[in-house]
Scaffold this active site. Structure first.
Site, PDB file in Angstrom:
ATOM      1  CB  THR A  42      -0.996   0.454   1.254  1.00 51.23           C
ATOM      2  OG1 THR A  42      -1.682  -0.670   1.331  1.00 51.23           O
ATOM      3  CG2 THR A  42      -1.780   1.218   1.445  1.00 51.23           C
ATOM      4  CB  CYS A  43       3.544   2.450   2.435  1.00 48.21           C
ATOM      5  SG  CYS A  43       5.162   3.832   1.869  1.00 48.21           S
ATOM      6  CB  CYS A  48       3.086   6.808   2.448  1.00 46.16           C
ATOM      7  SG  CYS A  48       2.278   5.239   4.071  1.00 46.16           S
ATOM      8  CE  LYS A  51      -0.703  10.156   2.498  1.00 43.88           C
ATOM      9  NZ  LYS A  51      -0.496   9.235   4.252  1.00 43.88           N
ATOM     10  CE1 TYR A  99       9.855  -2.492  -0.468  1.00 41.96           C
ATOM     11  CE2 TYR A  99      10.395  -0.410  -2.173  1.00 41.96           C
ATOM     12  CZ  TYR A  99       9.993  -0.739  -0.815  1.00 41.96           C
ATOM     13  OH  TYR A  99       9.749   0.640   0.300  1.00 41.96           O
ATOM     14  CE1 TYR A 177      -3.182   7.362   6.788  1.00 39.87           C
ATOM     15  CE2 TYR A 177      -4.741   6.653   8.322  1.00 39.87           C
ATOM     16  CZ  TYR A 177      -3.712   6.243   7.421  1.00 39.87           C
ATOM     17  OH  TYR A 177      -3.297   5.278   7.226  1.00 39.87           O
ATOM     18  CD  GLU A 181      -2.361  12.093   5.096  1.00 40.75           C
ATOM     19  OE1 GLU A 181      -1.636  12.174   5.727  1.00 40.75           O
ATOM     20  OE2 GLU A 181      -3.082  11.158   4.500  1.00 40.75           O
ATOM     21  NE  ARG A 204     -13.677   7.605  16.592  1.00 40.45           N
ATOM     22  CZ  ARG A 204     -13.555   6.615  16.712  1.00 40.45           C
ATOM     23  NH1 ARG A 204     -12.698   6.326  17.592  1.00 40.45           N
ATOM     24  NH2 ARG A 204     -13.711   5.619  15.302  1.00 40.45           N
ATOM     25  CG  ASP A 302      -1.573  -1.259   7.608  1.00 44.80           C
ATOM     26  OD1 ASP A 302      -0.577  -1.605   8.638  1.00 44.80           O
ATOM     27  OD2 ASP A 302      -2.104  -0.988   6.836  1.00 44.80           O
ATOM     28  CG  HIS A 435      16.253  33.140  16.132  1.00 43.41           C
ATOM     29  ND1 HIS A 435      14.689  33.513  16.339  1.00 43.41           N
ATOM     30  CD2 HIS A 435      16.418  34.827  15.529  1.00 43.41           C
ATOM     31  CE1 HIS A 435      14.109  35.178  16.501  1.00 43.41           C
ATOM     32  NE2 HIS A 435      15.949  35.203  15.817  1.00 43.41           N
ATOM     33  CD  GLU A 440      13.026  30.467  17.423  1.00 44.26           C
ATOM     34  OE1 GLU A 440      14.263  30.234  18.065  1.00 44.26           O
ATOM     35  OE2 GLU A 440      13.416  31.456  16.542  1.00 44.26           O
TER      36      GLU A 440
END
Length: 450
Positions: A42-43, A48, A51, A99, A177, A181, A204, A302, A435, A440
């Site tokens: 899926t990722c 991920c 997306k 992969y 999410y 998104e 939630r 999952d 800064h 910060e």
């Protein structure tokens, strides 16, 4: 002792399964991995990675607008959906190849077929039956489409990455999410986006203050938010999809996307043939070492539904490989796992919510800050950032950090290390800030808000 074709047979080549297979092969095991769909799971393919690419693409409209305040005049900008879609697809295909090469280089046999368990140590795959001393189930999860009239007209996040045409008007149903998104993605790319959720507030399980803050920010960006709204039906009316809600309201759109959660992909794997128990929700119960009720069959990611996060599945896969083939007893520590939501603005979080923390720590001190990011001091954009630290008053230990704002995930990753290491508020206070940055602020909050 009976010989087997493989020391480890992995069903599912998502991130967790691939990592387990590679690590096991590296320890000298004979390993095969079966995947019927796409390497990376899926990722890499419908999660991920694409997306995040879409999130990048959807933010350029604001970036072009902001650039004018910095003296840049690039003319009118236009968006071409096929370019983003197809460039994304080429990158996914490249990663599929990566992969494949990783598995090949590790000596893992790749079987591009669906695998089914036909016995405690038998797997039917590609027209043959093989045996394995150990079996790992790593089949991930799949989007849930709730029952309602016309649900066949809706898409899920899987299809959203490959749309033939980009919609002018879109309804996203859900409050997790993925829904949040994609609401930002569609709106940022130019669609009129509406998000409908049955609850009083989306996300939630996340910190309530962050949830309220991000709802205000997303609404200010033009996303229509319909809370406590149940979809009743979707029907086609010419080119439109007519969406009716249980409160009597109606909305006409070009596209309906359902993002109401994901369920473990444990069905039709032959688990019963091997004696593996499955929960009523489809999740496979495992012990702390990822063993199912059958000692030599394991499950991760999952499909066990502990934390549906890619890095968690990878960590679980590494545990299985080390335990089986390197004589170890590893398990994943699920406490203080950092995570991010790539809504706009982003959310980053590590540690418990304020509500959960207060129940455990009566002396909890909450440090909180909201401010306009420096970038927008001259753009005029109203977007704001929120940061929160939760501190246990008994020992001064920082137990959580929550943020909503640009690059929240990047910032929270570093704080995740500090919180995992047990840093105190005094440690944060003693750290010199960089800064000028938004980050910060996490080392500059001196007085608790409550």
């Amino acid at each position: 002792m009976r010989d087997f074709d493989y020391d480890l047979f992995v069903i599912g080549a998502g991130s967790g399964g691939v990592r387990a297979a590679r690590m096991a092969a590296g320890f000298g095991a004979r390993v095969a991995i079966a995947e019927e769909r796409y390497l990376g799971g899926t990722c890499v393919n419908v999660g991920c990675v694409p997306k995040k690419l879409f999130v990048y693409g959807s933010h350029f409209a604001e970036d072009f607008d902001d650039a004018r305040s910095y003296g840049w005049h690039a003319g009118d900008a236009g968006f071409d959906w096929p370019t983003l879609r197809d460039n994304k697809t080429r990158e996914i295909e490249r990663l599929n190849g990566v992969y494949h090469a990783l598995l090949d280089d590790a000596g893992v046999e790749i079987v591009a077929h669906r695998a089914l368990l036909t016995g405690p140590r038998e797997v039917s795959v590609g027209g043959r039956t093989v045996t394995a001393r150990n079996i790992l189930i790593a089949t991930g999860s799949w989007p849930i489409v709730p029952p309602f009239p016309g649900n066949e007209l809706a898409i899920t996040s899987n299809e959203a990455f490959y749309l033939d045409e980009f919609p002018d008007r879109v309804l996203i149903i859900g409050g997790g999410y993925i829904a949040v998104e994609f609401a930002g993605i569609f709106a940022g790319l130019g669609a009129e986006a509406t998000l409908a959720y049955r609850g009083e507030l989306f996300l939630r399980g996340f910190d309530a203050g962050i949830r309220r803050f991000v709802a205000e920010e997303i609404g200010a960006k033009g996303v229509g938010l319909k809370f406590e709204t149940h979809i009743e039906s979707v029907s086609r009316r010419g080119r439109n999809l007519q969406c009716r809600f249980q409160d009597g309201s109606q909305l006409d759109v070009d596209l309906v996307m359902v993002a109401t959660g994901r369920a473990p992909a444990s069905a039709d794997l032959g688990l019963a043939s091997a004696g593996v128990l499955v929960g009523t929700d489809g999740a496979i119960p495992v012990d702390r070492y990822y063993r199912t009720n059958v000692a030599h069959i394991f499950a991760i990611g999952d499909v066990i539904d502990r934390l549906q996060l890619t890095p968690v599945a990878i960590a679980e896969g590494m545990c299985v490989a080390h335990n089986l083939f390197n004589g170890e007893c590893r398990s994943v520590d699920y406490a203080n796992v950092p995570t991010a939501i790539f809504c706009q603005p982003n959310i980053g979080t590590v540690g418990p919510t304020e509500e959960a923390a207060r129940a455990q720590h009566p002396t909890l001190a909450v440090y909180e800050s909201t401010f306009k990011p420096m970038k927008h001091t001259i753009t005029g954009r109203a977007e704001r950032t929120m940061m929160k630290l939760l501190v246990n008053g008994d020992d001064d230990r920082v137990i959580a950090a929550h943020m909503c704002g640009p690059e929240a995930g990047e910032i929270i990753q570093g704080l995740g290390v500090a919180i995992k290491a047990g840093a105190t508020k005094a440690d944060f206070d003693a750290t010199i800030g960089i800064h000028p940055t938004a980050a910060e602020e996490f080392v500059a909050m001196r007085e608790p808000r409550r």
